[in-house]
Design an enzyme around this catalytic site. Structure first.
Site, PDB file in Angstrom:
ATOM      1  N   PHE A   1      -1.604  16.345   3.434  1.00 53.29           N
ATOM      2  CA  PHE A   1      -1.886  15.638   2.189  1.00 53.29           C
ATOM      3  C   PHE A   1      -0.636  15.632   1.320  1.00 53.29           C
ATOM      4  CE2 PHE A   1      -3.641  14.692  -1.960  1.00 53.29           C
ATOM      5  CZ  PHE A   1      -4.538  13.684  -1.635  1.00 53.29           C
TER       6      PHE A   1
ATOM      7  N   ARG B   1       1.738  12.217  -9.756  1.00 52.98           N
ATOM      8  CA  ARG B   1       2.259  10.876  -9.448  1.00 52.98           C
ATOM      9  C   ARG B   1       3.723  10.727  -9.836  1.00 52.98           C
ATOM     10  NH1 ARG B   1      -2.070   7.559  -8.096  1.00 52.98           N
ATOM     11  NH2 ARG B   1      -3.991   7.836  -9.248  1.00 52.98           N
TER      12      ARG B   1
ATOM     13  N   GLU C   1       0.852  -1.200   0.000  1.00 57.84           N
ATOM     14  CA  GLU C   1       0.000   0.000   0.000  1.00 57.84           C
ATOM     15  C   GLU C   1       0.886   1.246   0.000  1.00 57.84           C
ATOM     16  OE1 GLU C   1      -2.479   1.636  -0.741  1.00 57.84           O
ATOM     17  OE2 GLU C   1      -4.136   1.060   0.557  1.00 57.84           O
ATOM     18  N   ASP C   2       0.363   2.316  -0.579  1.00 61.44           N
ATOM     19  CA  ASP C   2       1.137   3.567  -0.587  1.00 61.44           C
ATOM     20  C   ASP C   2       1.030   4.300   0.743  1.00 61.44           C
ATOM     21  OD1 ASP C   2      -1.541   4.135  -0.982  1.00 61.44           O
ATOM     22  OD2 ASP C   2      -1.259   5.406  -2.732  1.00 61.44           O
TER      23      ASP C   2
ATOM     24  N   ASP D   1      -4.314   6.037   5.894  1.00 57.65           N
ATOM     25  CA  ASP D   1      -4.821   7.304   6.429  1.00 57.65           C
ATOM     26  C   ASP D   1      -5.862   6.965   7.505  1.00 57.65           C
ATOM     27  OD1 ASP D   1      -5.198  10.083   6.449  1.00 57.65           O
ATOM     28  OD2 ASP D   1      -6.743  10.003   4.941  1.00 57.65           O
TER      29      ASP D   1
HETATM   30  P1  5GP Z   1      -7.660   5.323   4.017  1.00 55.35           P
HETATM   31  O1  5GP Z   1      -8.734   4.368   3.621  1.00 55.35           O
HETATM   32  O2  5GP Z   1      -6.607   4.742   4.906  1.00 55.35           O
HETATM   33  O3  5GP Z   1      -8.247   6.590   4.607  1.00 55.35           O
HETATM   34  O4  5GP Z   1      -7.009   5.856   2.695  1.00 55.35           O
HETATM   35  C1  5GP Z   1      -6.116   5.154   1.957  1.00 55.35           C
HETATM   36  C2  5GP Z   1      -6.030   5.722   0.557  1.00 55.35           C
HETATM   37  O5  5GP Z   1      -6.344   7.115   0.541  1.00 55.35           O
HETATM   38  C3  5GP Z   1      -4.619   5.647   0.035  1.00 55.35           C
HETATM   39  O6  5GP Z   1      -4.375   4.431  -0.603  1.00 55.35           O
HETATM   40  C4  5GP Z   1      -4.557   6.844  -0.891  1.00 55.35           C
HETATM   41  O7  5GP Z   1      -5.046   6.497  -2.151  1.00 55.35           O
HETATM   42  C5  5GP Z   1      -5.489   7.859  -0.265  1.00 55.35           C
HETATM   43  N1  5GP Z   1      -4.770   8.846   0.574  1.00 55.35           N
HETATM   44  C6  5GP Z   1      -4.795   8.978   1.914  1.00 55.35           C
HETATM   45  N2  5GP Z   1      -4.015   9.985   2.329  1.00 55.35           N
HETATM   46  C7  5GP Z   1      -3.450  10.493   1.221  1.00 55.35           C
HETATM   47  C8  5GP Z   1      -2.509  11.550   0.985  1.00 55.35           C
HETATM   48  O8  5GP Z   1      -1.995  12.247   1.870  1.00 55.35           O
HETATM   49  N3  5GP Z   1      -2.161  11.763  -0.317  1.00 55.35           N
HETATM   50  C9  5GP Z   1      -2.682  11.051  -1.363  1.00 55.35           C
HETATM   51  N4  5GP Z   1      -2.277  11.371  -2.583  1.00 55.35           N
HETATM   52  N5  5GP Z   1      -3.559  10.050  -1.179  1.00 55.35           N
HETATM   53  C10 5GP Z   1      -3.944   9.781   0.094  1.00 55.35           C
END
Ligand code: 5GP
Length: 176
Positions: A152, A165, A99-100, A103
């Site tokens: 972010f 990206r 995973e990248d 959050d």
């Molecule tokens: P979660 O479900 O944990 O809230 O979100 C995960 C996904 O939200 C990540 O895989 C990503 O695509 C997006 N995301 C969450 N925070 C960021 C951020 O700071 N920057 C970007 N570009 N995407 C984010």
């Protein structure tokens, strides 16, 4: 109307590569003697996958999943949909979700439950970035590149509205 712009570099390409080398070594040690399936979450994690897999010394295969993302918004809707499923069965296989960023944790929580129901031999998580302050559900990665503050970020695969990206560094996106 407010405009987004790259405010500052949070993690340089050198810092990212150094940490990925360490993560690869750790993963290689933990999976010694085993084959590993890397499950990449599209699209943000592709660059991380490409760099990480070349630092892993055990045999790896890769597959991809796409789940719904935030679109043009920077706030999670909490709704997770599978847009593209895996091509292969993961039954009895050692799997590592790549995973990248974590959050709120909602995406991974859903993915973890969904993949666990397919009876893998094991299922772990590696994330390049983690924003622990923002967590809404309990989920902890097994391997984490960097914990970052609640900002972010874009670059190194991460987008805002499909842009940024290709930035080599991880940068904070500001508004003006
Ligand atoms: P979660 O479900 O944990 O809230 O979100 C995960 C996904 O939200 C990540 O895989 C990503 O695509 C997006 N995301 C969450 N925070 C960021 C951020 O700071 N920057 C970007 N570009 N995407 C984010």
């Amino acid at each position: 109307m407010s405009q987004k712009y790259v405010e500052k570099v949070l993690l340089t390409r050198e810092e990212i590569q150094k940490r990925i080398t360490e993560l690869g070594a750790e993963i290689s040690r933990d999976y010694a003697g085993q084959d590993l399936l890397l499950i990449c979450v599209l699209k943000g994690a592709v660059i991380f996958l490409a760099d990480l897999m070349r630092q892993i010394s055990v045999p790896v295969e890769i597959d991809f999943m796409a789940v719904s993302s935030y679109g043009a918004a920077t706030v999670s809707s909490g709704v997770v949909r599978i847009l593209k499923d895996l091509d292969v069965s993961i039954e009895n296989r050692h799997c590592l979700i790549v995973e990248d960023i974590i959050d709120t944790g909602l995406t991974l929580k859903y993915l973890e439950e969904n993949l666990n129901s397919r009876q893998p031999a094991s299922l772990k998580i590696v994330t390049l970035l983690d924003k622990p302050e923002r967590r809404q559900v309990e989920i902890a990665p097994d391997y984490c590149g960097f914990q970052i503050p609640d900002e972010f970020v874009v670059g190194y695969g991460l987008d805002f509205d499909e842009k940024y990206r290709s930035l080599p560094d991880i940068c904070v996106l500001g508004e003006k």
